[in-house]
Design a protein around this motif. Structure first.
Motif, PDB file in Angstrom:
ATOM      1  N   VAL A 101      97.159  55.181  13.326  1.00 48.30           N
ATOM      2  CA  VAL A 101      98.363  54.763  13.392  1.00 48.30           C
ATOM      3  C   VAL A 101      98.728  55.154  14.799  1.00 48.30           C
ATOM      4  N   PHE A 161     103.293  46.869   7.603  1.00 48.16           N
ATOM      5  CA  PHE A 161     102.610  47.596   8.725  1.00 48.16           C
ATOM      6  C   PHE A 161     103.252  48.593   9.592  1.00 48.16           C
ATOM      7  N   CYS A 180     100.891  50.764  11.697  1.00 47.49           N
ATOM      8  CA  CYS A 180      99.609  50.989  11.113  1.00 47.49           C
ATOM      9  C   CYS A 180      98.441  50.037  11.530  1.00 47.49           C
ATOM     10  N   LYS A 182      95.079  50.123  12.050  1.00 50.66           N
ATOM     11  CA  LYS A 182      93.803  50.011  11.519  1.00 50.66           C
ATOM     12  C   LYS A 182      93.505  50.955  10.277  1.00 50.66           C
ATOM     13  N   GLY A 185      96.108  50.431   4.486  1.00 50.42           N
ATOM     14  CA  GLY A 185      97.570  50.534   4.105  1.00 50.42           C
ATOM     15  C   GLY A 185      97.765  51.047   2.765  1.00 50.42           C
ATOM     16  N   ARG A 188      96.826  55.000   2.375  1.00 46.11           N
ATOM     17  CA  ARG A 188      98.119  55.617   2.780  1.00 46.11           C
ATOM     18  C   ARG A 188      99.237  55.689   1.787  1.00 46.11           C
ATOM     19  N   SER A 219      97.523  47.452   6.992  1.00 47.38           N
ATOM     20  CA  SER A 219      97.306  47.662   8.461  1.00 47.38           C
ATOM     21  C   SER A 219      97.324  46.307   9.200  1.00 47.38           C
TER      22      SER A 219
END
Length: 278
Positions: A101, A161, A180, A182, A185, A188, A219
């Motif tokens: 991030v 993202f 974000c 890589k 997502g 997370r 991401s």
């Protein structure tokens, strides 16, 4: 950066790159850095600044999150998953920071007649220009089901993202975004979803917390189906700024800035401790 449609940013930007400080870089220092820069830009004619930073395995809570009925259970869950917890010094709700991030701040002097949305639009314009070569539509509207939802959530095909926020202090404005870049997502989002489940545990809350749906977040790597690192995105950012006609300069903190930073850091640490113990 006149082509970004927000003409009140100066043509020379100071660049501060904190993306490679590693796992020991305390997230609370970022709050203190931005507050310090806001003060100098707002009151002492400091240069408009772009600051970039990365924090490893950190959950940043909003003040409201820290007052959830079973917050200690929520914090224990996050700690068990390898995340430290801090409370931000501005609005918003829980977000995930890790080595995938990238966080950016655009810090500039407040001007009369400029709306809050002008700052959001500046950051939105920068991000759109950065990824224009991928020929995708980047939208700005609230993504219901995401964590820390807001009217300037950035998304592609309905998947968030990034989120933009603002902090204003002593005549300076910091427009901040987390990207974000890589990783997953949805993973997370699952982390924050389970945090809320633990921290609420079916009890009444004083605010409406987001019902997080993992499918709402992704991401850039996932959305653009491209492999790139934080360093790659940093290069794209700097090229975008330069292509818009702005100059970049690197200046170390002055003694006065360092002194104010240390004062701000002590204040932020104290406030964070109080937020997590009350």
């Amino acid at each position: 950066m006149n082509n970004l449609t927000i003409p009140f940013i100066s043509d020379t930007w100071r660049l501060i790159d904190h993306t490679t400080f590693g796992p020991d870089f305390d997230a609370l220092k970022s709050f203190a850095y931005d507050d310090t820069l806001c003060t100098f830009v707002g009151q002492r004619d400091g240069l408009s600044t772009v600051r970039a930073w990365v924090h490893h395995n950190t959950i940043v809570l909003g003040i409201q999150d820290s007052r959830l009925p079973e917050i200690e259970e929520g914090r224990a869950y996050l700690a068990a998953n390898g995340y430290q917890v801090v409370v931000r010094n501005s609005g918003g709700l829980a977000v995930v920071l890790d080595d995938g991030v990238l966080n950016l701040s655009l810090i500039f002097k407040e001007e009369k007649g400029r709306s809050i949305d002008d700052g959001y639009e500046l950051m939105y314009s920068v991000i759109k220009k950065m990824f224009a070569s991928y020929q995708v539509n980047i939208d700005a509207y609230e993504i219901v089901g995401s964590y820390c939802p807001g009217s300037y959530d950035l998304s592609i095909s309905g998947k968030k993202f990034a989120g933009i926020s603002q902090r204003r202090i002593r005549g300076g404005i910091a427009v901040q975004i987390y990207l974000c870049v890589k990783g997953s997502g949805s993973k997370r989002a699952e982390l924050i979803k389970h945090f809320y489940e633990k921290a609420v545990n079916g009890k009444e809350t004083k605010f409406t917390y987001p019902t997080v749906q993992s499918s709402t977040m992704a991401s850039l790597q996932e959305l653009l189906q491209a492999e790139f690192s934080i360093a790659d995105v940093m290069r794209t950012l700097l090229l975008t700024i330069q292509n818009e006609g702005a100059q970049l300069t690197i200046q170390p903190f002055s003694e006065a800035e360092q002194s104010l930073f240390l004062e701000n850091y002590e204040r932020v640490v104290s406030r964070n401790e109080k937020a997590l113990t009350t």
